[in-house]
Design a protein around this motif. Structure first.
Motif, PDB file in Angstrom:
ATOM      1  N   ARG A  49      -0.302 -11.102  -2.250  1.00  0.00           N
ATOM      2  CA  ARG A  49      -1.485 -10.557  -1.584  1.00  0.00           C
ATOM      3  C   ARG A  49      -1.233  -9.192  -0.953  1.00  0.00           C
ATOM      4  NH1 ARG A  49      -2.593 -15.648   2.139  1.00  0.00           N
ATOM      5  NH2 ARG A  49      -0.330 -15.417   2.219  1.00  0.00           N
ATOM      6  N   SER A  50      -0.040  -8.984  -0.426  1.00  0.00           N
ATOM      7  CA  SER A  50       0.224  -7.726   0.269  1.00  0.00           C
ATOM      8  C   SER A  50       0.287  -6.549  -0.698  1.00  0.00           C
ATOM      9  CB  SER A  50       1.531  -7.823   1.059  1.00  0.00           C
ATOM     10  OG  SER A  50       2.636  -8.014   0.191  1.00  0.00           O
ATOM     11  N   ALA A  51       0.605  -6.793  -1.977  1.00  0.00           N
ATOM     12  CA  ALA A  51       0.691  -5.703  -2.950  1.00  0.00           C
ATOM     13  C   ALA A  51      -0.664  -5.020  -3.120  1.00  0.00           C
ATOM     14  CB  ALA A  51       1.192  -6.231  -4.291  1.00  0.00           C
ATOM     15  N   GLY A  52      -1.711  -5.818  -3.349  1.00  0.00           N
ATOM     16  CA  GLY A  52      -3.047  -5.244  -3.507  1.00  0.00           C
ATOM     17  C   GLY A  52      -3.549  -4.601  -2.236  1.00  0.00           C
ATOM     18  N   LYS A  53      -3.230  -5.203  -1.094  1.00  0.00           N
ATOM     19  CA  LYS A  53      -3.685  -4.658   0.181  1.00  0.00           C
ATOM     20  C   LYS A  53      -3.077  -3.280   0.439  1.00  0.00           C
ATOM     21  CE  LYS A  53      -1.777  -6.049   3.956  1.00  0.00           C
ATOM     22  NZ  LYS A  53      -1.304  -6.863   5.098  1.00  0.00           N
ATOM     23  N   GLU A  54      -1.783  -3.141   0.190  1.00  0.00           N
ATOM     24  CA  GLU A  54      -1.140  -1.850   0.429  1.00  0.00           C
ATOM     25  C   GLU A  54      -1.610  -0.807  -0.573  1.00  0.00           C
ATOM     26  OE1 GLU A  54       0.433  -1.227   3.037  1.00  0.00           O
ATOM     27  OE2 GLU A  54       0.733  -3.271   3.784  1.00  0.00           O
ATOM     28  N   ARG A  55      -1.906  -1.210  -1.807  1.00  0.00           N
ATOM     29  CA  ARG A  55      -2.423  -0.247  -2.776  1.00  0.00           C
ATOM     30  C   ARG A  55      -3.793   0.252  -2.347  1.00  0.00           C
ATOM     31  NH1 ARG A  55      -5.774   0.193  -7.219  1.00  0.00           N
ATOM     32  NH2 ARG A  55      -5.020   1.630  -8.842  1.00  0.00           N
ATOM     33  N   ILE A 112      13.340  -4.159 -11.612  1.00  0.00           N
ATOM     34  CA  ILE A 112      12.178  -4.450 -10.779  1.00  0.00           C
ATOM     35  C   ILE A 112      10.954  -4.742 -11.636  1.00  0.00           C
ATOM     36  CG2 ILE A 112      12.979  -3.115  -8.788  1.00  0.00           C
ATOM     37  CD1 ILE A 112      11.050  -0.891  -9.630  1.00  0.00           C
ATOM     38  N   PHE A 113      10.151  -5.665 -11.148  1.00  0.00           N
ATOM     39  CA  PHE A 113       8.835  -5.962 -11.728  1.00  0.00           C
ATOM     40  C   PHE A 113       7.872  -5.972 -10.556  1.00  0.00           C
ATOM     41  CE2 PHE A 113       5.209  -8.301 -12.959  1.00  0.00           C
ATOM     42  CZ  PHE A 113       5.102  -8.256 -14.337  1.00  0.00           C
ATOM     43  N   LEU A 114       6.968  -4.997 -10.523  1.00  0.00           N
ATOM     44  CA  LEU A 114       6.013  -4.867  -9.428  1.00  0.00           C
ATOM     45  C   LEU A 114       4.598  -4.849  -9.991  1.00  0.00           C
ATOM     46  CD1 LEU A 114       7.736  -2.049  -7.326  1.00  0.00           C
ATOM     47  CD2 LEU A 114       7.843  -4.514  -6.939  1.00  0.00           C
ATOM     48  N   PRO A 115       3.624  -5.333  -9.223  1.00  0.00           N
ATOM     49  CA  PRO A 115       2.241  -5.241  -9.690  1.00  0.00           C
ATOM     50  C   PRO A 115       1.792  -3.793  -9.887  1.00  0.00           C
ATOM     51  CG  PRO A 115       2.431  -6.820  -7.882  1.00  0.00           C
ATOM     52  CD  PRO A 115       3.740  -6.104  -7.974  1.00  0.00           C
ATOM     53  N   TYR A 116       2.362  -2.879  -9.077  1.00  0.00           N
ATOM     54  CA  TYR A 116       1.976  -1.469  -9.141  1.00  0.00           C
ATOM     55  C   TYR A 116       3.220  -0.587  -8.997  1.00  0.00           C
ATOM     56  CZ  TYR A 116      -2.221  -3.938  -7.618  1.00  0.00           C
ATOM     57  OH  TYR A 116      -3.233  -4.854  -7.487  1.00  0.00           O
ATOM     58  N   VAL A 117       3.330   0.446  -9.839  1.00  0.00           N
ATOM     59  CA  VAL A 117       4.359   1.470  -9.693  1.00  0.00           C
ATOM     60  C   VAL A 117       3.708   2.823  -9.957  1.00  0.00           C
ATOM     61  CG1 VAL A 117       6.221  -0.086 -10.427  1.00  0.00           C
ATOM     62  CG2 VAL A 117       5.101   1.383 -12.113  1.00  0.00           C
TER      63      VAL A 117
END
Length: 493
Positions: free
Chosen positions: A254-260, A297-302
């Protein structure tokens, strides 16, 4: 019981010296695979296991035991009683574990059928009781799980630990406090790999890391309890001290989308602190992972900030190089292309100037140190010594095969920036370092090294997913298939 037969055989064939001590067997490595579900009566309790391991260690005092528990349960034996026993000579522990099986109740607390207007909502509210059972909630952050392994007495010789959780449950709540005295065993740990364990969250991880000074290999995969604020601290603390770092953040974090979302309010040319809101992992990985031999690394966003500093982004902007030259997901669009020639020339010239300035500063410092020691050193000798340091670094990188694997699950950190540009920038990195990039959404990827033309392949060829698995189904759905009820407004984010 195979382990029991093994220890009995060792006892039957044992030879003893004059003092009555067993003569050491010529066994140096032993890998034990134990599965509690295949034993009658679930006999693999911690007490039974301790006796057998002690027996093996008695006959083979120099043995290294690699203990693998398959189909274990986080809330069952032997894991729950690790803290009460001692397992000598176990240097490697691998746990394939997970929650216990739901237990049926005599009287179900399931609401009457006519009251369940939304059955999926009711299922989430009361767990598996809708189905007549109860959910095992033992898989959540707690200190007992970790202190049983790392207290320093249960596994006194432990060096490597792997934990593979069967289900990736989102039970990241809780802030257990662990005293450093309960984690003494971490001082000997060199390798730690955790996949999907709900028992681990930010509170547990940041309390444990300072107790592991010899940790060189850290692998964290699909742990929902690790949010971006913790990951930012982790990158700053751990990357300079590791040899191998793997971080796979799940799509559901959840924090990945929030920070993006918060990142939209920040000027991409502005130099900001990436450890405060909005938290941005890409510049932290670039800055603190420069001397890390192996990164995965595997991240939802880079985004491009994995490769470019704020000054480099400003240089490109001043030269008129456009950044928003792609589609929403970073894909190529008609009549617009990345200015690869300008990017290569500008960044190469800028980094060459920086390298020369650093070299001159290093030579000056070398001469200053020689002067302090009252040594006469000419400038050419100082230059030669600094050049040798650079050559030695390149030889080390080549010998150890330094690598960077970067995968993105959803899209770039900022919409309309180009995925193609990331491949160009990867080819401008440190000599001898191999970059492997993959875009799961666009099914794009490639391998890049400095001074060579990138070798582009599809994502599926670089990172094949087994057909028929949940991962393969998820990727297929993300690339095109949209289930009923899909919110197309998500594509506008």
């Amino acid at each position: 019981m195979k382990l029991s037969l093994f220890t009995r055989t060792m006892g039957d064939t044992a030879r003893y010296d004059r003092r009555g001590d067993p003569v050491s067997k010529n066994v140096h490595d032993l890998r034990l695979f134990l599965d509690p579900t295949k034993e009658e009566g679930n006999r693999y309790t911690a007490a039974v296991l301790e006796k057998m391991v002690e027996s093996v260690a008695r006959y083979c005092p120099r043995i290294r035991i690699h203990l693998v528990l398959e189909n274990a349960t986080c809330s069952g034996q032997p894991i729950t009683s690790f803290y009460q026993q001692t397992f000598p000579r176990v240097t490697s522990l691998i746990l394939h574990t997970g929650p216990g099986q739901p237990q049926a109740h005599r009287s179900s607390t399931r609401p009457p059928n006519q009251l369940i207007f939304n059955r999926s909502l009711a299922s989430r509210m009361i767990g598996q009781e809708v189905l007549g059972g109860s959910r095992d909630t033992s898989c959540r952050p707690n200190k007992d799980f970790w202190t049983g392994i790392f207290n320093g007495t249960s596994f006194p010789a432990l060096e490597e630990v792997e934990i593979h959780h069967r289900t990736h449950l989102s039970h990241g709540w809780g802030a257990p406090t662990i005293d450093n005295s309960e984690l003494k065993g971490l001082k000997n740990i060199t390798r730690l790999a955790v996949d999907g364990a709900p028992e681990l969250n930010g509170f547990v991880l940041m309390q444990a890391l300072p107790c592991a000074p010899n940790l060189k290999y850290l692998e964290l995969k699909n742990i929902d309890g690790l949010e971006y604020d913790v990951l930012a601290k982790l990158l700053v603390y751990a990357l300079p001290n590791l040899n191998h770092f793997t971080l796979h953040v799940s799509h559901e974090n959840r924090s990945a989308g929030k920070e993006r979302d918060h990142l939209r309010t920040v000027d991409p040319l502005e130099a900001v602190d990436p450890t405060v809101s909005p938290i941005h992992l890409c510049p932290l990985i670039r800055e603190h992972g420069k001397h890390l031999p192996h990164l995965d690394i595997f991240l939802p966003y880079v985004c491009r900030e994995l490769f470019l500093s704020a000054n480099e982004r400003l240089k490109l902007n001043e030269a008129g190089v456009k950044t928003q030259v792609a589609g929403r997901y970073g894909e190529k669009v008609d009549n617009v292309s990345v200015d690869a020639v300008s990017i290569v020339n500008i960044i190469t010239d800028h980094r060459k100037a920086l390298s020369q300035a650093k070299f001159r500063a290093a030579v000056k410092e070398n001469l200053a140190e020689a002067k302090k020691e009252e040594k006469n050193k000419i400038i050419t000798m100082a230059e030669y010594e600094e050049q040798q340091k650079q050559f030695q670094m390149l030889r080390t990188i080549k010998r150890e095969k330094w690598s960077r694997t970067v995968r993105v699950g959803k899209r770039l950190c900022r919409s309309y920036e180009s995925w193609e540009e990331l491949g160009i920038l990867a080819g401008l990195g440190q000599e001898e370092i191999v970059w492997v990039l993959g875009n799961e959404k666009l099914n794009l990827g490639g391998t890049y090294t400095a001074g060579n033309v990138g070798i582009e392949k599809t994502y599926d060829k670089l990172f094949p997913a087994k057909q028929g698995t949940a991962e393969a189904a998820r990727i297929q759905q993300m690339r095109g298939y949209r289930p009923d009820g899909y919110d197309h407004n998500d594509d506008m984010m």
